[in-house]
Design an enzyme around this catalytic site. Structure first.
Site, PDB file in Angstrom:
ATOM      1  N   ASP A   1     -39.802  14.815 -37.367  1.00 44.58           N
ATOM      2  CA  ASP A   1     -39.232  15.295 -36.123  1.00 44.58           C
ATOM      3  C   ASP A   1     -38.318  16.496 -36.334  1.00 44.58           C
ATOM      4  OD1 ASP A   1     -37.219  13.981 -37.425  1.00 44.58           O
ATOM      5  OD2 ASP A   1     -37.025  12.359 -35.977  1.00 44.58           O
ATOM      6  N   ASN A   2     -38.595  17.295 -37.364  1.00 48.75           N
ATOM      7  CA  ASN A   2     -37.893  18.567 -37.491  1.00 48.75           C
ATOM      8  C   ASN A   2     -38.752  19.547 -38.270  1.00 48.75           C
ATOM      9  OD1 ASN A   2     -36.331  19.186 -40.388  1.00 48.75           O
ATOM     10  ND2 ASN A   2     -37.011  17.075 -40.096  1.00 48.75           N
TER      11      ASN A   2
ATOM     12  N   ALA B   1     -41.026   6.967 -33.995  1.00 50.19           N
ATOM     13  CA  ALA B   1     -41.975   6.667 -32.923  1.00 50.19           C
ATOM     14  C   ALA B   1     -43.406   6.992 -33.347  1.00 50.19           C
ATOM     15  CB  ALA B   1     -41.599   7.446 -31.668  1.00 50.19           C
TER      16      ALA B   1
ATOM     17  N   ASP C   1     -39.096   6.893 -45.149  1.00 47.61           N
ATOM     18  CA  ASP C   1     -38.168   7.316 -44.096  1.00 47.61           C
ATOM     19  C   ASP C   1     -36.779   6.892 -44.555  1.00 47.61           C
ATOM     20  OD1 ASP C   1     -36.603   7.564 -41.670  1.00 47.61           O
ATOM     21  OD2 ASP C   1     -38.500   7.563 -40.572  1.00 47.61           O
TER      22      ASP C   1
ATOM     23  N   CYS D   1     -18.644  35.180 -27.314  1.00 51.78           N
ATOM     24  CA  CYS D   1     -17.639  35.486 -26.289  1.00 51.78           C
ATOM     25  C   CYS D   1     -17.995  34.816 -24.964  1.00 51.78           C
ATOM     26  CB  CYS D   1     -17.498  36.996 -26.107  1.00 51.78           C
ATOM     27  SG  CYS D   1     -18.962  37.803 -25.423  1.00 51.78           S
TER      28      CYS D   1
ATOM     29  N   LYS E   1     -35.964   1.713 -41.485  1.00 49.35           N
ATOM     30  CA  LYS E   1     -37.156   1.833 -40.652  1.00 49.35           C
ATOM     31  C   LYS E   1     -38.443   1.577 -41.429  1.00 49.35           C
ATOM     32  CE  LYS E   1     -35.593   4.965 -37.003  1.00 49.35           C
ATOM     33  NZ  LYS E   1     -35.799   6.274 -36.350  1.00 49.35           N
TER      34      LYS E   1
ATOM     35  N   ARG F   1     -39.388   3.119 -27.841  1.00 50.57           N
ATOM     36  CA  ARG F   1     -40.599   3.842 -28.234  1.00 50.57           C
ATOM     37  C   ARG F   1     -41.170   3.338 -29.557  1.00 50.57           C
ATOM     38  NH1 ARG F   1     -36.590   6.609 -28.372  1.00 50.57           N
ATOM     39  NH2 ARG F   1     -36.895   7.643 -30.338  1.00 50.57           N
TER      40      ARG F   1
END
Length: 1091
Positions: free
Chosen positions: A611-612, A513, A539, A667, A563, A550
């Protein structure tokens, strides 16, 4: 410095990943009916709207779909109407929700003025999926327009702007009707729309149209916005009494009650699991309170004295029942009514302006005058000011001054003639970055007007980026048009900066995007479009359907294609002069043979569209190393941030780290969940264990039994034992040979998960159990569970069996019959399953330690047990068909035909039902379990516009740190926080100083002795030198003195055993040093060049 923190909890999930086995189905003839396109069911009214709008993509048609409901239809039918293509709009749904999306789908919008700003607004609205967008413009395309409008080409010169725009805008979303108007507008035509936007209108006409909209019943939302060079404005009037349904879009805050006092006022204490987010004045409701049941009446109560873990109520609880345990307190979000003033009144009494940059707190009142003065200038002269014309500048300054004097006591002390001069020179130009930014802001305001979601702009917003101008004065002759597509930009920045932009060597990392928006902006700005320029984009991902809402450079026929290559082709269509190379490589240490030293050294600027966090940190380190400017940005729903990383001027991206996301104790997830997130975390873990990890583990054994047995024996731990037990269970006790076996497996799993385990937990810890201190064991936040009784009449139970059996069959390669989705036939198959009675075990061990990290418990006889299990596994293997292999399933959230989310949602909701936790639909489950990042086109467009305004400064190359801007913005509020970047930390030693940006370079491949001498001459005593994790030298080791006369590069080869590839011409070493007083000195990294 803390701008990025908003994104910390989600942003590290955002790196594109290739999907495994996308669209795959079991290869048998009767399986096709199992695959299905998922739409949410539609009411007659919304279907009629869909038909009337001639829409296609994203709208379902109910005709012919009234056959017998399937198991899925029954399980997820919550009675709400829906016409939303969730595959396409999933990220947007995560921001808006279904109800807002439905309102948008019913909205008709007019956008008047199809220069750069108008087309950006229209693009964002069409991507969002409003019912219709009508484009209005009476003018024709000029070469000047190509600086900012991405749909125009030189072939469109002389055509009507609206007509030239309609085809390319329609391609963005076929579900939206895109219409045109090319004649003069009348007031009466506005009644066809819910919202109207004017981007190029004089104040007289704007006032007339606004009065009509304001007084219309119901009112028509009116927005006037314009971009003039580096200056922009927006005005909103949504009518005399506009209701905001949701002011911020955030989920209602909740708390788990620990105690409530019988007092006036009552004190409510909550568990310290998470901080309360309540504020004084908030309204809250109570539920599930035991003892003080009077609070469970659903009546909203007002919060006072809000603290991190407690608050008081205005209620008197003295005579209420005594609080026993349990209870949830939930915020009640209140609608807000806004009374907008019409433009005529607001011009005279503007009220409070929305501030964006607190260093310019006096700027909005001046720009309020300046835009009115420009309107008067144009009405008097019939033209806009000429860039570089001092005469025009003086006239506009004079008009502004006269207006200011007429204000009396409200006049401004200083009208800043220098600023007004810049305003005058750029008044005719619509710059792409400004259009992108305001296109995002105004597009969002339109959606607020149509839906009531988020707080509108109330009412004026002014913005400027005058710092983007070159620092050196521009000769008036430099503004003259060159008869090129960049003439509008040249009229603001001059031709010299334009040449620098065209010759830039740009690296864009990511083509999602953000990447699509950046490519569009860069192409229109002319970046890397000159003979010496080059833009590299990379990419490693491919296009998916969910991208299309988007990532506007992609179309539905591009799904499955890379992309970067598709985006590069689309950018070339915008500007054929762009010199672009598209790569499909992930940027990381594993691709340094592609992105090698020479590549980085030749770059002018890096634009991150990632995006990370991990990928961002890697690129940040590369930019630090090679001293390259990095323009960083990110979005999260309606929020966005930008960060400028400029060599030697600002801190780097990695200088401040966000705290790690808080994880629920193991737990809690496995035995004591108290919210749906815990249930979904457990469900995804079970999905991956049953369908991916265990089949993969089985295949690892089947591929090489001897090696697997050897490795397992060597490990000899509880985890190895558990792996063996799961593989044996999968290949022996729970092995499936027919689809009926798969149904049996799923039915017994239901009994195990939602009945037997709960019965065992209640047996081990009864409802009245106490801890060792005597406190109730089942105190908040623990919730006492109840077992489920399976019933084929419960659609959600059937749905669990259907999804589980289909996926189990897939792992065993068993054909899936088409009757599985028929509730009656599925029920008949389930009734054949014999479910054994459950007997609780007294010796069952249930982990309650919140610090425990594994459910597996070690035992002294693990080795013996492992040997016994391996023997059993060998017998299982011999009973299997030759070459038998399982088919592990990798979780894929974005394929609604694969039943992955069906099973995860069913697992989570049945578990939630055990613990009386509110259940969620599959879409909400997908957001949480799939860790979907909420995303909308508007915040993305705004972020890239802001970044490109900074790019002008980077390419100019002479700006100071105070000229740059970092931004955090939230379009939902709306809020803008723009500030100077933080300078890097400076380290000083003797008469030297350095920052994180410095790297010491030593050439000619020195020996170890020569390196130590070089440092000693600087007053630095090196006691340790390392390359990566390998120690090359330490002063404490006598044998290291034998290395003194060896070259550093040779030490790297011989000691670290590293092969230095041909593309590498240096090695980097980390040196630990002390000064003469034995104080450690943190010195820069040292690069030793050996070629």
């Amino acid at each position: 410095m803390g701008i990025r923190r908003v994104f910390s909890s989600l942003s590290h999930y955002m790196l594109p990943r290739k999907r495994a086995g996308e669209g795959e189905s079991v290869n048998v003839s009767d399986c096709e009916s199992v695959k299905r396109q998922h739409f949410v069911c539609c009411t007659e009214k919304s279907n009629n709207q869909a038909k009337n709008s001639s829409s296609g993509l994203g709208i379902s048609n109910s005709s012919g779909n009234c056959s017998e409901p399937t198991v899925t239809d029954m399980a997820f039918d919550d009675g709400t109407p829906c016409d939303i293509d969730e595959d396409l709009h999933s990220r947007q749904l995560a921001v808006y929700g279904r109800e807002t999306m439905r309102r948008l789908f019913a909205s008709n919008v007019l956008v008047s003025g199809m220069q750069g700003l108008g087309v950006e607004i229209a693009k964002n609205l069409i991507l969002a999926g409003v019912k219709s967008v009508t484009l209005h413009d009476e003018g024709t395309v000029e070469l000047w327009d190509l600086s900012s409008n991405f749909v125009f080409t030189e072939k469109d010169l002389g055509k009507n702007r609206a007509l030239a725009s309609v085809q390319k805008l329609q391609e963005l979303n076929n579900a939206v009707t895109v219409l045109t108007l090319t004649a003069k507008l009348t007031k009466e035509q506005l009644s066809d729309f819910q919202a109207v936007v004017f981007t190029d209108i004089n104040l007289d006409n704007a006032t007339e149209f606004n009065d009509y909209c304001h007084n219309h019943q119901p009112p028509i939302a009116f927005i006037k916005t314009e971009v003039r060079g580096l200056f922009g404005s927006a005005f909103c009037d949504f009518g005399p009494a506009f209701t905001v349904v949701d002011v911020d879009g955030e989920e209602p805050h909740t708390g788990i009650i620990a105690s409530i006092s019988n007092d006036n006022p009552a004190l409510v204490a909550c568990v310290d699991d998470e901080r309360l987010e309540f504020q004084d004045g908030d309204l809250v409701v109570f539920s599930e309170v035991r003892g003080m049941t009077e609070l469970n009446d659903g009546k909203p109560r007002k919060v006072k004295s809000a603290r991190p873990y407690s608050f008081t109520l205005e209620d008197d609880t003295t005579n209420y029942g005594a609080y026993e345990r349990g209870g949830i307190v939930t915020q009640v979000k209140q609608p807000k009514v806004l009374n907008f003033k019409p433009l005529k009144e607001a011009l005279k009494d503007a009220g409070d302006f929305l501030l964006s940059d607190f260093s310019k707190f006096d700027r909005p009142p001046l720009l309020h005058l300046a835009f009115q003065a420009l309107d008067k200038f144009v009405s008097e002269l019939g033209r806009y000011p000429v860039a570089g014309s001092e005469e025009d500048a003086q006239k506009l300054i004079s008009i502004t001054s006269n207006m200011n004097e007429s204000l009396g006591d409200g006049k401004l002390d200083d009208i800043n003639p220098k600023l007004l001069r810049h305003f005058t020179f750029g008044a005719r130009a619509v710059l792409n970055p400004m259009a992108a930014m305001f296109g995002g802001i105004v597009g969002q305001e339109v959606m607020k007007a149509c839906s009531g979601k988020f707080h509108p702009l109330f009412q004026f917003f002014y913005f400027d980026s005058v710092e983007s101008l070159p620092t050196e004065p521009i000769d008036p002759s430099d503004f003259r048009p060159l008869n090129t597509r960049y003439d509008a930009q040249i009229s603001v920045f001059g031709s010299k900066l334009q040449k620098k932009l065209e010759d830039a060597k740009t690296f864009v990392v990511g083509s999602g995007a953000l990447g699509c928006e950046f490519l569009k902006n860069l192409a229109l700005m002319g970046v890397s479009c000159g003979s010496s320029g080059k833009l590299t984009i990379t990419d490693d991902d491919v296009i998916e359907k969910s991208n299309l809402s988007r990532q506007f450079l992609f179309r539905d026929w591009n799904i499955g294609q890379p992309k970067s290559t598709v985006a590069a082709s689309a950018a070339l269509a915008i500007n054929p002069n762009l010199h672009i190379e598209a790569l499909q490589n992930r940027v990381g240490s594993e691709t340094e043979n592609v992105f090698h030293d020479t590549f980085w050294e030749n770059i002018s600027v890096v634009v991150n569209a990632l995006d990370n966090v991990n990928a961002r940190l890697y690129v940040d380190q590369r930019c630090l190393y090679f001293q390259k400017p990095l323009l960083e940005s990110g979005t999260l729903g309606a929020k966005c941030n930008t960060q400028m990383v400029i060599p030697h001027l600002t801190e780097n991206y990695g200088a401040s780290r966000d705290p790690p996301e808080k994880q629920a104790p193991m737990c809690t997830v496995h035995s004591f969940p108290h919210n749906i997130d815990h249930c979904l975390t457990w469900a995804r873990s079970e999905f991956e264990g049953l369908l991916e990890k265990t089949p993969a583990e089985a295949n690892a054994y089947l591929s090489n039994p001897a090696e697997y047995a050897s490795v397992t024996r060597n490990a000899g731990d509880a985890q190895a034992r558990d792996n063996l037990e799961r593989v044996i269970e999968c290949l022996d006790r729970e092995r499936c040979e027919s689809f009926q076996d798969c149904i049996t497996w799923a039915r017994l799993k239901f009994e195990d998960y939602f009945a037997n385990r709960v019965k065992q937990l209640a047996f081990t810890f009864p409802e009245d159990a106490a801890t060792s201190t005597g406190a109730p064991f089942w105190s908040a936040p623990k919730r006492f569970p109840r077992p489920l009784q399976f019933s084929t009449s419960d659609p959600s139970h059937l749905h669990f069996i259907m999804a589980g059996s289909i996926l189990r069959a897939e792992t065993f390669g068993i054909p899936i019959p088409d009757w599985v989705r028929n509730p009656k036939k599925l029920s008949e198959a389930i009734d054949q399953v014999i479910v054994p009675d459950f007997q609780p075990r007294k010796d069952a061990k249930i982990v309650t330690d919140e610090k425990a990290t594994s459910l597996a418990t070690a035992s002294v006889d693990d080795d013996a047990v492992i040997n016994d299990l391996i023997s059993k596994l060998e017998k299982c293997w011999q009973a299997l068909p030759p070459n038998f292999r399982m088919k592990p399933i990798q979780f894929e959230k974005d394929d609604d035909t694969n039943y992955h989310m069906d099973l995860i949602a069913a697992l989570a909701n049945m578990r939630a039902r055990n613990y009386s936790i509110p259940e969620v639909d599959k879409l909400k489950a997908k957001f949480i379990a799939g860790r979907i990042i909420p995303a909308i086109a508007t915040s993305t467009a705004m972020a890239t516009g802001l970044v490109c305004l900074e790019l002008y400064k980077v390419i100019d190359g002479s700006h100071k740190v105070e000229d740059y801007r970092n931004t955090f913005a939230n379009l939902a509020l709306p809020l803008f926080s723009i500030a100077e970047p933080v300078a890097p930390k400076v380290v000083k030693h003797q008469d030297m100083s350095w920052t994180v940006w410095d790297r010491w370079i030593i050439k000619n491949n020195p020996t170890l002795r020569e390196l130590l001498k070089w440092l000693s001459d600087k007053g630095l005593n090196a006691y340790s030198i390392s390359f990566g994790s390998c120690l090359l030298y330490n002063s404490m080791f006598p044998r290291h003195k034998d290395r003194m006369d060896k070259k550093i590069a040779d030490l790297v080869r011989d000691v670290a055993k590293v092969e230095l590839p041909a593309y590498r011409n240096h090695v980097d070493v980390v040196v630990a040093c002390e000064d003469d007083e034995d104080n450690d000195v943190d010195i820069p990294q040292i690069s030793i060049y050996f070629r």
